[in-house]
Design a protein around this motif. Structure first.
Motif, short mmCIF file in Angstrom:
data_model
loop_
_atom_site.label_atom_id
_atom_site.label_comp_id
_atom_site.label_asym_id
_atom_site.label_seq_id
_atom_site.Cartn_x
_atom_site.Cartn_y
_atom_site.Cartn_z
N LEU A 1 1.91 2.21 -3.57
CA LEU A 1 0.93 2.73 -4.11
C LEU A 1 0.68 4.11 -3.90
O LEU A 1 0.18 5.13 -5.18
CB LEU A 1 -0.48 1.98 -3.99
CG LEU A 1 -0.41 0.44 -4.61
CD1 LEU A 1 -1.80 -0.12 -4.17
CD2 LEU A 1 -0.11 0.21 -5.82
N ARG A 2 0.67 4.27 -2.55
CA ARG A 2 0.24 5.76 -2.23
C ARG A 2 1.51 6.68 -2.75
O ARG A 2 1.11 8.06 -3.34
CB ARG A 2 0.28 5.78 -0.67
CG ARG A 2 -0.89 5.41 -0.29
CD ARG A 2 -0.92 5.46 1.41
NE ARG A 2 -2.12 4.82 1.75
CZ ARG A 2 -3.53 4.93 1.72
NH1 ARG A 2 -3.72 6.12 1.28
NH2 ARG A 2 -4.38 4.15 2.26
N ALA A 3 2.74 6.23 -2.54
CA ALA A 3 3.99 6.92 -3.17
C ALA A 3 3.81 7.16 -4.66
O ALA A 3 4.08 8.29 -5.18
CB ALA A 3 5.28 6.18 -2.81
N ALA B 1 -0.88 4.16 -11.72
CA ALA B 1 -1.44 5.41 -11.29
C ALA B 1 -2.28 6.23 -12.46
O ALA B 1 -3.31 6.75 -12.37
CB ALA B 1 -0.31 6.33 -10.60
N ARG C 1 -11.97 -3.22 -3.99
CA ARG C 1 -10.73 -3.49 -2.99
C ARG C 1 -10.91 -4.93 -2.78
O ARG C 1 -9.58 -5.58 -2.80
CB ARG C 1 -10.92 -2.56 -1.62
CG ARG C 1 -9.52 -2.61 -1.12
CD ARG C 1 -9.39 -1.75 0.06
NE ARG C 1 -8.37 -2.16 0.84
CZ ARG C 1 -7.38 -1.20 1.13
NH1 ARG C 1 -7.65 -0.01 1.08
NH2 ARG C 1 -6.03 -1.62 1.72
N ARG D 1 -13.47 4.21 -8.27
CA ARG D 1 -13.21 4.98 -7.24
C ARG D 1 -14.53 5.72 -6.60
O ARG D 1 -15.32 6.47 -7.58
CB ARG D 1 -12.20 5.99 -7.80
CG ARG D 1 -10.86 5.35 -8.21
CD ARG D 1 -9.86 6.19 -8.88
NE ARG D 1 -9.67 7.57 -8.14
CZ ARG D 1 -9.08 8.39 -8.76
NH1 ARG D 1 -8.50 8.43 -9.89
NH2 ARG D 1 -8.81 9.36 -7.69
N GLY E 1 0.80 7.57 -6.22
CA GLY E 1 -0.35 8.48 -6.18
C GLY E 1 -1.59 7.78 -6.31
O GLY E 1 -2.27 8.41 -6.87
N ASP F 1 -7.92 3.97 -0.52
CA ASP F 1 -8.89 4.30 0.11
C ASP F 1 -10.10 4.78 -0.70
O ASP F 1 -11.26 4.93 -0.16
CB ASP F 1 -8.65 5.17 1.23
CG ASP F 1 -7.77 4.61 2.41
OD1 ASP F 1 -7.58 3.34 2.33
OD2 ASP F 1 -7.11 5.52 2.88
N ASP F 2 -9.78 5.35 -1.89
CA ASP F 2 -10.80 5.72 -2.67
C ASP F 2 -11.54 4.78 -3.38
O ASP F 2 -12.60 5.15 -3.82
CB ASP F 2 -10.13 6.73 -3.61
CG ASP F 2 -11.07 7.58 -4.18
OD1 ASP F 2 -12.19 8.05 -3.92
OD2 ASP F 2 -10.87 8.05 -5.67
N ASN G 1 -4.54 6.25 -4.18
CA ASN G 1 -5.20 5.99 -2.87
C ASN G 1 -5.96 4.92 -2.92
O ASN G 1 -7.21 5.21 -3.32
CB ASN G 1 -5.91 7.45 -2.84
CG ASN G 1 -6.40 7.28 -1.38
OD1 ASN G 1 -6.14 6.36 -0.51
ND2 ASN G 1 -7.26 8.56 -1.12
N GLU H 1 0.81 -1.12 0.12
CA GLU H 1 0.05 0.09 0.11
C GLU H 1 0.80 1.14 -0.07
O GLU H 1 0.49 2.25 -0.57
CB GLU H 1 -0.88 -0.08 1.30
CG GLU H 1 -2.28 0.71 0.96
CD GLU H 1 -3.23 0.47 1.92
OE1 GLU H 1 -3.32 -0.74 2.47
OE2 GLU H 1 -4.11 1.43 2.36
N ASP H 2 1.96 1.25 0.72
CA ASP H 2 2.85 2.32 0.96
C ASP H 2 3.32 2.92 -0.61
O ASP H 2 3.47 3.98 -1.04
CB ASP H 2 3.86 1.99 1.68
CG ASP H 2 3.60 1.87 3.04
OD1 ASP H 2 2.31 2.32 3.41
OD2 ASP H 2 4.25 1.28 3.82
#
Lengths: 429, 278, 359
Positions: A120-122, A341, A135, A359, A124, A128-129, A126, A117-118
């Motif tokens: 992915l977030r890095a 992304a 998911r 999303r 760009g 959680d969206d 998210n 997950e980190d």
């Protein structure tokens, strides 16, 4: 025009190489959806699955990000066979599309790269969206293996003119759809009597649309084809579901012999009031209504109706995964994440095909909600369902498809066919 | 060739059969020359759709505008040409040896080779794929061409052929002191030319039409053969760009072999002295 | 001296001549086949083994037992008894007749024995087979071959006799009948899928003016196999035709002259003079076709996807599915090995049959 494009492109390529600012990272990408060879980079102008996805890819390639993407040619029918051969030959593509239903198989064998997950977030993205369903779709055994691109589900595609002729359209111009098997038969009779046409059409003969209908009716009765590693096919619920469909055939309200193409033709030529098919048909049918030659003049698309105790319709997801081999190629991994992304950012463009966005922010956006017919099947995202993940998913679906076909095409007894299917699925599990 | 006249009814039946035989192909050609919008409504517009009225070349234009088509033609030509050449070379040599040289091990090797006729492509497919992958040899023209060279049909045909050549020819040469190489080159090869022509045509046809191997081995557009390239254009039958274009792609994929056939049909249909009978 | 005589020996020449072919044959056919057999003795998942070479498990003949074994195996007179009765009676009669005529060699004993064993014992076996689908695809493949091979051979032979003459008409028709052979399987199936189309197919278009609905050629289980067979015959007559034409040209003129096709007597002449004269061509054509059509794949995969149900599913398609869709290459290889053995047996029987007629 084409020539100038090519010239400009090669001139640009020349600049990049001569200035030598950076070496391009090249990614190999595999996908189905068909080919769109004259795809440019203008995402907003593209129409249809193949061209929309290819322009998204091309646009990323053309973007100044140091990454070029080579789309590997695959043909639809043999996609997974080819993908497996590539994996087995240690020449897996750097990024590839995969159905949610196939993730279990590939992930359980250690072929797919677990996504952190980190990371992915890095890049760009998210997570959680994403809506819960999306998911879940990319999660196997508690680990994320892909990013979701859509949820695609079975819908009822409706020719309103025919239903109106049979008195099945209300004052608001919405179709009146059945809420029980008995009502389904009654409506079908009403259409037959008033217009002489079939009530519904779908590919019951080859492509597993029939299976997906039976599955939906099972879930609507809170049943399923298997739970854990035990098949539960030969149940009163399954019999009821199958009998409902066979009832339509026996009464002459639907034709089990049509394949995908024939059933599509039947619907477009106005020989059947309703076609049961996926979300991917929405923009195609919508464009048919503007074609003067087409018999489809007023098109409506509805959520799969609730015939039993609860609402449900079959759904799957297209997702994108990376091969585990990228672990040793950090540069490509980085580039591939960047592309994922980019895909995630273009979720709304992909949704133009008719697929449901994954999303929440896109689902809530005005751009998404203003897409044609979108409000007519807005509840599908809530009732979309699928089997629990299974390593042998495609084999199980094939068993069901064969046995169901043998019921309505070959006259095999329902109970016998369901018992055979149950036996075979038990062996697979 | 038979000189006697045919009974009238045979003439009529065979001619009628030939017309029926051609219908599917004529229909494909005609559909490829009609507009897609029309075909989505009816495929029987003029005289059951066998006559392309209204007429359009748009379908062909659309396919030919895809820049890679000429390259795919070229690849197919190179791949089919290479495998045809290699098959001819290896199978005439081996056929001669199996038919006319008594060497130790022949009675073991020849049956083994013949048994190879019965190995389905799909059986050796996976080991073969993995092997070429280990050599990092996919996406290359030799890899597309080579597996066909191993198929024993050519060896089988040539062995059958050389077996039937009368011994007297060879004995005369032997008395002159010629070795096998000499006999093969000066006597056998000229005799075998018509047979080799047949074999060449068969090999070229099958190689041109090969589907499964190039589909999986060639993963880059640059190394597509025309069959695979156009099959990709056909894409999903259900969501294709239209019937006319689909048919046009079928016509285009077949065009080179049709031309080849028309050019060499004399050899294919009459000239072959396939001597499987004495 | 020694070396020169070795270089001139038949042993050296023989091996030198076959070497180029062996360089292709051994690594590209023999070795992969052996590897395939090796796989068939394992529980072997394609992907799992790729990522973990230790993931295979040697199970000996386990795959073969799973493929062909069953529980409660018994034997009964009943299954397919009319067929078995007729074939057995036929074989016995033929066998007894050839013994009376003292025209019997070891191949006849083997053939008669094999056929009787098959009809009397094998076809009478009953049981709960582990893999019921396997027997369905075997039956379908046999049905396919049993239709395609004789029909193609007969049509091609008759056409060859009719077209074995000078003149434009014969030349043109030879081209017409050969023409379909040059198309690839993707194109052939593309055309025929459309010809058979229920709504816009050619046959449907022909029937429409008479108010007849097109039969469901590819989705009706009574018709689907026939439809595939017809398309295959259309596709493959051409090659058999040119081989027969070539064979006919080898028949001495006077014998051929006597065998001209004229009226009712023609049939007898075909059977008694022409066919025996080109028996090796007939043999070759049939073996080629048996080998080719046992491996039928494209027609089933592209036209019907094996359906409806399993009505047109064939052996190689089942192998392909098992290997690629299910990743079970071990099990798929076992199926392939059995197919290989099957084709061997059929070709040998065929070989013996024609050999007998030849002598």
């Amino acid at each position: 025009m084409r020539l100038t494009n090519t010239l400009t492109a090669s001139a640009l390529a020349l600049c990049v190489t001569t200035t030598g600012v950076q070496a391009e990272t090249e990614l190999e990408l595999a996908r189905f959806f068909g080919s769109c060879d004259d795809a440019g980079t203008d995402v907003s102008a593209a129409v249809g699955e193949a061209c929309i996805i290819q322009t998204i890819i091309n646009a990323y390639s053309a973007d100044d990000n140091g990454v070029t993407i080579e789309t590997l040619p695959t043909d639809w029918g043999n996609y997974y066979d080819q993908l497996k051969a590539m994996y087995a030959g240690n020449s897996a593509p750097d990024v590839h599309v995969i159905h949610k239903s196939s993730i279990a198989e590939f992930a359980s064998l250690g072929a797919l790269m677990p996504l952190q997950e980190d990371d992915l977030r890095a890049a760009g993205i998210n997570p959680d969206d994403w809506v819960d369903r999306a998911r879940d779709a990319v999660t196997y055994d508690g680990q994320m293996y892909a990013i979701p691109m859509d949820i695609h589900a079975n819908l009822w595609h409706i020719n309103l003119d025919i239903l109106a002729e049979a008195g099945l359209v209300n004052d608001a111009g919405e179709p009146i759809l059945p809420s029980s098997p008995e009502e389904l038969m009654a409506h079908a009779k009403q259409v037959k009597d008033a217009t002489g046409k079939d009530y519904l059409t779908a590919d019951f003969a080859q492509f597993p649309i029939g299976v997906r209908m039976v599955l939906a009716m099972l879930w609507q009765q809170d049943s399923n084809v298997f739970s854990g590693d035990e098949a539960t096919v030969n149940t009163p619920e399954a019999q009821r579901a199958v009998e409902t469909i066979v009832g339509l055939f026996d009464a002459g309200y639907a034709d089990p012999n049509l394949n995908y193409n024939d059933s599509q033709q039947a619907f477009l030529e106005g020989d059947a009031a309703i076609q049961i098919n996926g979300t991917w048909m929405v923009d195609i049918y919508d464009s048919e209504t503007r074609n003067d030659d087409s018999a489809l003049a007023s098109y409506y698309v509805a959520d799969y109706p609730q015939l039993f105790d609860e609402a449900a319709t079959w759904a799957d997801s297209h997702t994108w995964a990376l091969p585990v081999t990228l672990q040793s190629e950090p540069e490509k991994y980085e580039a591939a994440l960047g592309f994922l992304a980019w895909l995630n950012d273009h979720n709304v463009d992909w949704a133009r095909t008719g697929h449901l966005a994954v999303r929440q922010s896109v689902l809530d956006s005005a751009e998404y909600q203003n897409l044609a017919h979108r409000d007519e099947y807005s509840n599908t995202v809530n009732i979309a369902r699928d089997n629990p993940p299974a390593v042998r998913y495609s084999a199980i679906q094939d068993v069901l498809n064969r046995e169901l076909q043998s019921i309505w095409l070959q006259g095999k007894g329902i109970e016998e066919a369901l018992a055979d299917a149950e036996g075979e699925i038990n062996r697979l599990l | 060739m038979n000189q006697r006249a045919l009974p009238r009814w045979v003439f009529i039946v065979v001619t009628a059969a030939a017309v029926v035989w051609l219908i599917p192909v004529v229909w494909m050609l005609s559909l490829s020359l009609q507009p897609n919008e029309l075909l989505s409504r009816t495929t029987a517009n003029t005289f059951l759709g066998l006559v392309p009225v209204p007429f359009t070349l748009d379908n062909f234009r659309a396919i030919l505008s895809i820049g890679d088509t000429p390259r795919w033609f070229m690849n197919s030509m190179l791949v089919a040409g290479t495998s045809t050449f290699l098959v001819l070379a290896t199978s005439t040599l081996a056929g001669y040896a199996f038919a006319r040289i008594r060497f130790t091990g022949r009675s073991i090797v020849y049956p083994l080779v013949l048994a190879g006729l019965m190995v389905p492509e799909q059986v050796v497919f996976i080991p073969l794929y993995v092997m070429f992958a280990d050599w990092n040899a996919h996406n290359s023209l030799p890899t597309l061409a080579l597996p066909r060279v191993a198929l024993p049909i050519g060896v089988f045909l040539m062995t059958q052929f050389f077996k039937d050549i009368p011994d007297s020819l060879e004995e005369a040469a032997r008395l002159e002191g010629c070795g096998h190489a000499r006999i093969f080159w000066s006597i056998m090869l000229p005799l075998a030319t018509p047979m080799m022509m047949t074999l060449a045509i068969i090999t070229f046809l099958y190689s041109w039409n090969d589907y499964l191997w190039p589909l999986v081995s060639a993963q880059r557009t640059d190394f597509f053969t025309i069959t695979v390239g156009l099959a990709k254009i056909q894409g999903n039958f259900a969501q294709s760009q239209g019937l006319g274009q689909l048919m046009a792609s079928g016509v285009l994929a077949s065009l080179p072999v049709i031309i080849l056939f028309l050019m060499f049909q004399k050899y294919i249909l009459r000239g072959i002295a396939l001597s499987t009978d004495k | 001296m020694r070396l020169t005589s070795f270089l001139h020996s038949d042993n050296f020449s023989g091996w030198a001549f076959i070497l180029p072919y062996l360089i292709a044959f051994v690594p590209l056919l023999l070795w992969p086949f052996i590897q395939g057999f090796w796989m068939s003795l394992h529980e072997w998942n394609l992907l799992a083994v790729t990522f973990n070479p230790g993931a295979k498990e040697f199970i000996g003949l386990g795959n073969y037992i799973r493929l062909m074994g069953g529980d409660d195996i018994g034997w009964s007179l009943q299954p397919m008894w009319p067929f078995r009765l007729v074939v057995s009676a036929l074989v016995v009669t033929l066998y007894v007749r050839s013994i009376r005529r003292r025209a019997v060699g070891y191949s006849h004993h083997i053939m008669a024995g094999l056929t009787l064993f098959t009809t009397a014992v094998l076809l009478g076996l009953t049981g709960d087979w582990y893999d019921t689908r396997f027997w369905i695809v075997v039956r379908n493949t046999l049905v396919f071959v049993a239709w395609v091979v004789p029909v193609t051979t007969t049509i091609a032979l008759l056409l060859a006799i009719a077209l074995n003459r000078e003149g434009r008409w014969a030349a043109t028709l030879r081209s017409v009948f050969f023409f379909s052979q040059i198309l690839s399987v993707t194109v052939v199936t593309l055309i025929w899928q459309l010809v058979y189309g229920v709504r816009n197919g050619f046959i449907a278009n022909v029937l429409a003016p008479f108010g007849i609905d097109s039969p469901n050629w590819l989705t009706d289980d009574q018709l689907a196999m026939g439809a595939i067979v017809a398309a295959t015959v259309w596709w493959s007559v051409g090659f058999a035709l040119i081989l027969f034409l070539a064979g006919l040209q080898q028949i001495p003129g006077e014998r051929l002259e006597a065998a001209t096709l004229d009226g009712a007597e023609g049939w007898r002449k075909i059977v008694q003079i022409i066919v025996p004269s080109i028996i090796r061509t007939v043999q070759f054509v049939m073996i080629m076709q048996i080998v080719l059509h046992f491996q039928v794949f494209g027609q089933s995969q592209l036209m019907t996807q094996g359906g409806p149900g399993d009505a047109t599913n064939v052996w190689v398609r089942y192998i392909y599915q098992t290997a690629f869709r299910d990743s079970e290459v071990g099990y798929a290889s076992a199926m392939a090995t059995v197919l290989f053995a099957f084709m061997m047996i059929f070709s040998l029987i065929q070989f013996w049959v024609t050999k007998r007629q030849e002598s």
